[in-house]
Scaffold this motif. Structure first.
Motif, PDB file in Angstrom:
ATOM      1  N   SER A 117       0.849  -1.185   0.000  1.00 21.32           N
ATOM      2  CA  SER A 117       0.000   0.000   0.000  1.00 21.32           C
ATOM      3  C   SER A 117       0.882   1.230   0.000  1.00 21.32           C
ATOM      4  O   SER A 117       2.092   1.161   0.262  1.00 21.32           O
ATOM      5  N   ASP A 169      -0.216   6.300   2.741  1.00 21.76           N
ATOM      6  CA  ASP A 169      -1.480   6.559   3.423  1.00 21.76           C
ATOM      7  C   ASP A 169      -2.338   5.307   3.549  1.00 21.76           C
ATOM      8  O   ASP A 169      -3.512   5.374   3.900  1.00 21.76           O
ATOM      9  N   LEU A 216      -3.267   3.447   1.096  1.00 25.62           N
ATOM     10  CA  LEU A 216      -4.132   3.292  -0.070  1.00 25.62           C
ATOM     11  C   LEU A 216      -3.638   2.141  -0.937  1.00 25.62           C
ATOM     12  O   LEU A 216      -2.444   1.937  -1.125  1.00 25.62           O
ATOM     13  N   SER A 217      -4.566   1.392  -1.476  1.00 30.22           N
ATOM     14  CA  SER A 217      -4.237   0.195  -2.246  1.00 30.22           C
ATOM     15  C   SER A 217      -3.584   0.546  -3.570  1.00 30.22           C
ATOM     16  O   SER A 217      -3.927   1.545  -4.210  1.00 30.22           O
ATOM     17  N   LEU A 268      -6.160   8.695 -10.118  1.00 33.52           N
ATOM     18  CA  LEU A 268      -5.766   7.781  -9.044  1.00 33.52           C
ATOM     19  C   LEU A 268      -4.492   8.259  -8.355  1.00 33.52           C
ATOM     20  O   LEU A 268      -4.358   8.166  -7.130  1.00 33.52           O
ATOM     21  N   ALA A 287      -5.053  11.087  -5.923  1.00 33.60           N
ATOM     22  CA  ALA A 287      -5.663  10.650  -4.661  1.00 33.60           C
ATOM     23  C   ALA A 287      -4.667   9.934  -3.756  1.00 33.60           C
ATOM     24  O   ALA A 287      -4.999   9.610  -2.615  1.00 33.60           O
ATOM     25  N   GLY A 288      -3.468   9.682  -4.258  1.00 32.39           N
ATOM     26  CA  GLY A 288      -2.438   9.068  -3.432  1.00 32.39           C
ATOM     27  C   GLY A 288      -2.238   7.585  -3.609  1.00 32.39           C
ATOM     28  O   GLY A 288      -1.419   6.979  -2.903  1.00 32.39           O
ATOM     29  N   HIS A 289      -2.960   6.958  -4.536  1.00 32.02           N
ATOM     30  CA  HIS A 289      -2.781   5.530  -4.750  1.00 32.02           C
ATOM     31  C   HIS A 289      -1.451   5.245  -5.463  1.00 32.02           C
ATOM     32  O   HIS A 289      -1.075   5.984  -6.384  1.00 32.02           O
ATOM     33  N   HIS A 320     -13.903  -2.470  -4.086  1.00 32.68           N
ATOM     34  CA  HIS A 320     -13.102  -1.518  -4.858  1.00 32.68           C
ATOM     35  C   HIS A 320     -13.856  -0.247  -5.235  1.00 32.68           C
ATOM     36  O   HIS A 320     -13.304   0.629  -5.907  1.00 32.68           O
ATOM     37  N   PRO A 358     -14.660   2.505  -3.584  1.00 34.57           N
ATOM     38  CA  PRO A 358     -14.047   3.801  -3.249  1.00 34.57           C
ATOM     39  C   PRO A 358     -12.964   4.218  -4.245  1.00 34.57           C
ATOM     40  O   PRO A 358     -12.878   5.396  -4.634  1.00 34.57           O
ATOM     41  N   MET A 359     -12.143   3.259  -4.679  1.00 31.88           N
ATOM     42  CA  MET A 359     -11.101   3.586  -5.644  1.00 31.88           C
ATOM     43  C   MET A 359     -11.709   3.898  -7.010  1.00 31.88           C
ATOM     44  O   MET A 359     -11.319   4.866  -7.674  1.00 31.88           O
ATOM     45  N   LEU A 366     -12.965   7.379  -7.846  1.00 31.75           N
ATOM     46  CA  LEU A 366     -12.036   8.446  -8.230  1.00 31.75           C
ATOM     47  C   LEU A 366     -12.060   8.698  -9.737  1.00 31.75           C
ATOM     48  O   LEU A 366     -11.606   9.732 -10.206  1.00 31.75           O
TER      49      LEU A 366
END
Length: 302
Positions: A2, A5, A7-8, A26, A29-31, A155, A157-158, A161
């Motif tokens: 991850s 943060d 995040l996946s 993506l 958003a920090g992924h 999935h 929430p991801m 985005l």
């Protein structure tokens, strides 16, 4: 694995305008985002923004549980992931992975792809992005999805985005069905807009004198025909009262458009196709019913 943060990670395969927009959203958003594309230089801006460029599709899929595909069609998916599925190892690289295909194809192609993925141990979710690339991740963006509900929920929430996720059901073909049906409306409207503009400019009128008003016609259609819920109810009930815009009246207008197009010397195939539908309704003895009776003609295959 991850990000900082928690995040996946996510992989994006296919970096046309749509794929790049998804990956960028993506990333913002920090992924942790891994990307792959046949033309590697398309990843340059994404890599500069923090993405990892995988050397091979196998490495890209192996980077995380979720892989998003943004390709020309499903055939491209098989071309790219077919060798991945056959990669040597104690278990296939696709085993346990989730494939979210946001490429365009047919509902049956989606169902076949879901079965193919399952044979290789992967779970398949179909998607249809309903906005152009510049709008991805922004207000008003939405995406149709279908496939296993439990996997989608994990999935969501991801996927949110990219655009508002609109889940349709377990059948993997549903997302493509809705995607194609919405684009049926969109593409037909675009063709009619350009045909009408050609009709006007053939008379020497500048396009700028016509298009603003024509666009107003498009946006006024809901007010003219009623909201979608009421229209759906009437279509499902087979109610086509002929107290306003009858098929015969609308067909006469369609005939005038054909005649005007012929005199203007522009292509007549689109207005002739529309006129033919009204002609069928009249020939079937339904000319005194509302224009919505065309729905019955279309359902019956003409």
């Amino acid at each position: 694995m991850s990000g900082e943060d928690g995040l996946s990670p996510v992989t994006v395969i296919g970096l046309g305008p749509m794929g790049r927009a998804m990956a960028a959203s993506l990333l913002r958003a920090g992924h942790p985002v891994t990307v792959w594309n046949r033309t590697a230089r398309r990843a340059d801006d994404l890599v500069a923004g923090g993405a990892t460029l995988a050397p091979t599709p196998t490495a890209a899929v192996a980077a995380g549980e979720l892989t998003i595909l943004s390709l020309t069609d499903y055939r491209a998916m098989y071309d790219i992931l077919g060798p991945v599925a056959e990669s040597p190892g104690p278990s296939g690289v696709l085993d346990g992975k989730v494939l979210v295909n946001l490429s365009s194809d047919t509902p049956d192609a989606s169902r076949d792809a879901a079965a193919w993925a399952a044979r290789h141990g992967a779970t398949f979710v179909t998607g249809g992005v309903m906005v152009p690339a510049p709008a991805v991740g922004g207000p008003g963006a939405y995406v149709f999805y279908s496939g296993p509900r439990a996997v989608f929920d994990v999935h969501e929430p991801m996927l949110g985005l990219i655009g508002e996720p609109r889940y349709l059901g377990e059948d993997p073909g549903l997302a493509q069905l809705f995607y194609q049906a919405h684009l049926d409306v969109f593409l037909t409207a675009l063709s009619s807009l350009l045909h009408a503009t050609a009709l006007v400019t053939a008379a020497g009128v500048p396009a700028a004198d016509f298009l603003p008003g024509a666009l107003n016609i498009l946006t006024a259609i809901p007010a003219m025909i009623g909201d979608g819920w009421d229209l759906a109810r009437r279509l499902e009930a087979g109610e086509h009262p002929g107290d306003l815009s009858t098929a015969r009246m609308m067909g006469a207008t369609a005939d005038h458009i054909v005649w005007t197009s012929e005199k203007a010397g522009i292509d007549t195939r689109l207005p002739k196709a529309v006129k033919a539908q009204y002609d069928q309704a009249v020939s079937a003895g339904r000319g005194t019913e509302n224009w919505t009776v065309l729905y019955e003609i279309l359902k019956a295959g003409g």
